[in-house]
Scaffold this motif. Structure first.
Motif, PDB file in Angstrom:
ATOM      1  N   GLU A  83      52.617  17.498 -74.226  1.00 52.54           N
ATOM      2  CA  GLU A  83      51.201  17.077 -74.332  1.00 52.54           C
ATOM      3  C   GLU A  83      51.616  15.935 -75.564  1.00 52.54           C
ATOM      4  O   GLU A  83      52.430  16.060 -76.427  1.00 52.54           O
ATOM      5  CB  GLU A  83      50.865  17.686 -75.631  1.00 52.54           C
ATOM      6  CG  GLU A  83      49.664  19.391 -74.344  1.00 52.54           C
ATOM      7  CD  GLU A  83      49.127  19.564 -75.055  1.00 52.54           C
ATOM      8  OE1 GLU A  83      48.777  20.190 -76.110  1.00 52.54           O
ATOM      9  OE2 GLU A  83      48.108  20.665 -74.492  1.00 52.54           O
TER      10      GLU A  83
ATOM     11  N   TYR B 133      50.280  13.237 -78.457  1.00 56.65           N
ATOM     12  CA  TYR B 133      49.558  13.336 -79.824  1.00 56.65           C
ATOM     13  C   TYR B 133      49.333  11.691 -80.316  1.00 56.65           C
ATOM     14  O   TYR B 133      49.240  12.332 -81.496  1.00 56.65           O
ATOM     15  CB  TYR B 133      49.388  14.318 -80.724  1.00 56.65           C
ATOM     16  CG  TYR B 133      48.902  15.509 -79.804  1.00 56.65           C
ATOM     17  CD1 TYR B 133      47.488  16.001 -80.017  1.00 56.65           C
ATOM     18  CD2 TYR B 133      49.413  16.427 -79.083  1.00 56.65           C
ATOM     19  CE1 TYR B 133      47.106  17.135 -79.877  1.00 56.65           C
ATOM     20  CE2 TYR B 133      49.209  17.762 -78.872  1.00 56.65           C
ATOM     21  CZ  TYR B 133      47.880  18.067 -78.910  1.00 56.65           C
ATOM     22  OH  TYR B 133      47.014  19.425 -78.318  1.00 56.65           O
TER      23      TYR B 133
ATOM     24  N   PRO C  10      47.197  14.152 -86.443  1.00 58.58           N
ATOM     25  CA  PRO C  10      46.969  14.221 -84.667  1.00 58.58           C
ATOM     26  C   PRO C  10      45.254  13.962 -84.401  1.00 58.58           C
ATOM     27  O   PRO C  10      44.846  14.740 -85.080  1.00 58.58           O
ATOM     28  CB  PRO C  10      47.473  15.129 -84.180  1.00 58.58           C
ATOM     29  CG  PRO C  10      47.911  16.257 -85.319  1.00 58.58           C
ATOM     30  CD  PRO C  10      47.589  14.921 -86.844  1.00 58.58           C
TER      31      PRO C  10
ATOM     32  N   GLU D 246      42.798  15.875 -82.611  1.00 55.57           N
ATOM     33  CA  GLU D 246      42.543  16.577 -81.637  1.00 55.57           C
ATOM     34  C   GLU D 246      42.440  17.031 -80.148  1.00 55.57           C
ATOM     35  O   GLU D 246      43.654  18.504 -80.151  1.00 55.57           O
ATOM     36  CB  GLU D 246      40.517  17.526 -81.706  1.00 55.57           C
ATOM     37  CG  GLU D 246      40.439  17.236 -83.169  1.00 55.57           C
ATOM     38  CD  GLU D 246      38.905  18.811 -83.139  1.00 55.57           C
ATOM     39  OE1 GLU D 246      38.815  18.836 -82.364  1.00 55.57           O
ATOM     40  OE2 GLU D 246      39.011  19.145 -84.390  1.00 55.57           O
ATOM     41  N   GLN D 247      42.680  16.647 -79.086  1.00 58.04           N
ATOM     42  CA  GLN D 247      42.917  16.215 -78.214  1.00 58.04           C
ATOM     43  C   GLN D 247      44.684  15.445 -77.559  1.00 58.04           C
ATOM     44  O   GLN D 247      44.068  14.715 -78.823  1.00 58.04           O
ATOM     45  CB  GLN D 247      42.311  16.076 -77.532  1.00 58.04           C
ATOM     46  CG  GLN D 247      40.826  16.970 -76.813  1.00 58.04           C
ATOM     47  CD  GLN D 247      40.883  18.612 -77.264  1.00 58.04           C
ATOM     48  OE1 GLN D 247      41.424  18.416 -75.836  1.00 58.04           O
ATOM     49  NE2 GLN D 247      40.666  19.522 -77.304  1.00 58.04           N
ATOM     50  N   PRO D 248      45.012  15.567 -76.848  1.00 58.82           N
ATOM     51  CA  PRO D 248      46.636  15.025 -76.741  1.00 58.82           C
ATOM     52  C   PRO D 248      45.445  13.852 -76.092  1.00 58.82           C
ATOM     53  O   PRO D 248      44.643  13.754 -75.633  1.00 58.82           O
ATOM     54  CB  PRO D 248      47.397  15.698 -76.229  1.00 58.82           C
ATOM     55  CG  PRO D 248      46.667  17.294 -75.204  1.00 58.82           C
ATOM     56  CD  PRO D 248      45.452  17.423 -75.758  1.00 58.82           C
ATOM     57  N   TYR D 249      46.416  12.411 -76.695  1.00 62.80           N
ATOM     58  CA  TYR D 249      46.348  11.242 -75.427  1.00 62.80           C
ATOM     59  C   TYR D 249      46.189  11.081 -74.024  1.00 62.80           C
ATOM     60  O   TYR D 249      45.689  11.014 -73.421  1.00 62.80           O
ATOM     61  CB  TYR D 249      47.233  10.438 -76.492  1.00 62.80           C
ATOM     62  CG  TYR D 249      46.503   9.691 -77.153  1.00 62.80           C
ATOM     63  CD1 TYR D 249      45.369   9.451 -77.999  1.00 62.80           C
ATOM     64  CD2 TYR D 249      47.242   9.800 -78.724  1.00 62.80           C
ATOM     65  CE1 TYR D 249      45.008   8.746 -78.968  1.00 62.80           C
ATOM     66  CE2 TYR D 249      47.245   9.794 -80.254  1.00 62.80           C
ATOM     67  CZ  TYR D 249      46.039   9.218 -79.923  1.00 62.80           C
ATOM     68  OH  TYR D 249      45.080   8.829 -81.286  1.00 62.80           O
TER      69      TYR D 249
END
Ligand SMILES: C[S@@+](CC[C@H](N)C(=O)[O-])C[C@H]1O[C@@H](n2cnc3c(N)ncnc32)[C@H](O)[C@@H]1O
Length: 340
Positions: A27, A29, A36, A38-41
């Motif tokens: 993942e 980030y 970072p 909340e959700q991975p890029y």
């Protein structure tokens, strides 16, 4: 996490200690560690195929290498060349313009047994002027062999020999798995071969033991013709020639590259050197044994990079001198105006 991937058709038991297949899930980030999202890029998922060997770049760094010369190739490019040449355990590898042997060092890391030749006796004996700024004299034990020893690869070192590539001495039926090389372009070092312009020149027998042969211009065109002809003869079928070739960027098309009917160009990439010049990393693979005709002279027009390089350099210098003279003249006139 395992459940999240349960839709994949991988039925075997999970064995984390000795897996047959390894999957990697990554993942991303971003690069700011303290906030970072909340959700991975992005997420990446794949099967492990092989580990990279990037650690070798540091291990073979020229900064810590025992013996280097002015034209030593950096480890990243040397490793790339050995990789392109498909050097593998037991390959017989030759660099016919070996210099300080950087390409051979890289080839040993893939399991190659290495030979090198060079016209420069002083270079092969580690007696040229030191290349490091603060080093006044060379250590007595500086040599290509010393580098192999430094990396525990002495057992893969066959030898380096003084030889003019224009008159190779290899047995006709000798075959290499790879030829990896960076020939001279005539810019930082001369393109010369043994010879004389004097007609009927003969060295008397009593002078032979101490005779140092004269040299004449070899020329890029002849160097590459010889290199391709040599590779067509001395590579095994399927073996590879990997070499650099200098070009003027504005003139570049595939037509300016050297070629030979028995060598297929399988890869061709560019390293930019300046606004006007670059060099191409060429990889050829031998497809068949040449006929006698194909070993002789073959018609291929290779531009003399060196000649044009110095013409352009002189023009650029002239332009710069004129620009500087104009600036000086403008300053002078401005100062005169101020005073009056
Ligand atoms: C660009 S340098 C190679 C540098 C080398 N890759 C290294 O890492 O040190 C080219 C080399 O070709 C050698 N050379 C020039 N003319 C030659 C000739 N006619 N035969 C064999 N070697 C030659 C030079 O002495 C020089 O060492």
């Amino acid at each position: 996490m395992f459940k999240a991937f349960s839709y994949l058709p991988v039925d075997g038991p999970v064995d984390l200690k000795t897996p047959d297949v390894t999957f990697q899930y990554i993942e991303y980030y971003g690069i700011i560690p303290h906030c970072p999202p909340e959700q991975p890029y992005e997420v990446f998922f794949g099967r492990w195929v092989a580990s990279g060997l990037r650690q070798l770049i540091k291990k073979l760094s020229l900064k810590t290498r025992k013996f280097i010369g002015n034209t030593s190739m950096d480890p990243q490019l040397s490793l790339l060349m050995a990789n392109q040449a498909k050097v593998t355990d037991g390959s017989l590898v030759l660099d016919p313009f070996v210099g300080s042997g950087s390409l051979l060092v890289a080839a040993t890391q893939f399991g190659g047994y290495v030979w090198g030749t060079d016209i420069d006796y002083l270079m092969l004996h580690g007696r040229t002027r030191p290349s490091r700024i603060h080093q006044k004299t060379r250590d007595r034990d500086e040599s290509v062999r010393a580098n192999m020893k430094q990396y525990n690869m002495e057992h893969r070192y066959m030898d380096v020999l003084v030889n003019d590539f224009a008159t190779p001495f290899w047995r006709e039926d000798f075959r290499f798995d790879a030829v990896i090389t960076d020939p001279p372009y005539g810019i930082r070092e001369a393109t010369e071969r043994v010879g004389t312009k004097k007609e009927g020149y003969e060295v008397k027998a009593e002078h032979l033991p101490t005779h140092i042969p004269a040299k004449i211009e070899y020329g890029i065109s002849n160097i590459y013709k010889d290199l391709l002809r040599f590779s067509a003869r001395h590579l095994r079928v399927g073996g590879r020639l990997v070499c650099w070739f200098p070009v003027f960027r504005e003139d570049y098309t595939e037509n300016v590259l050297p070629h030979h009917p028995c060598l297929e160009l399988v890869s061709n990439s560019e390293q930019t050197l300046s606004k006007v010049t670059s060099r191409r990393l060429l990889t050829f693979e031998k497809t068949r044994e040449p006929t006698e005709d194909e070993l002789d002279e073959y018609p291929v027009d290779i531009m003399d990079f060196r000649e044009k390089y110095f013409v352009i350099r002189e023009e650029t210098r002239k332009e710069r001198r004129m620009k500087e003279a104009k600036i000086r003249e403008d300053d002078r006139l401005r100062n005169l105006n101020k005073q009056s």
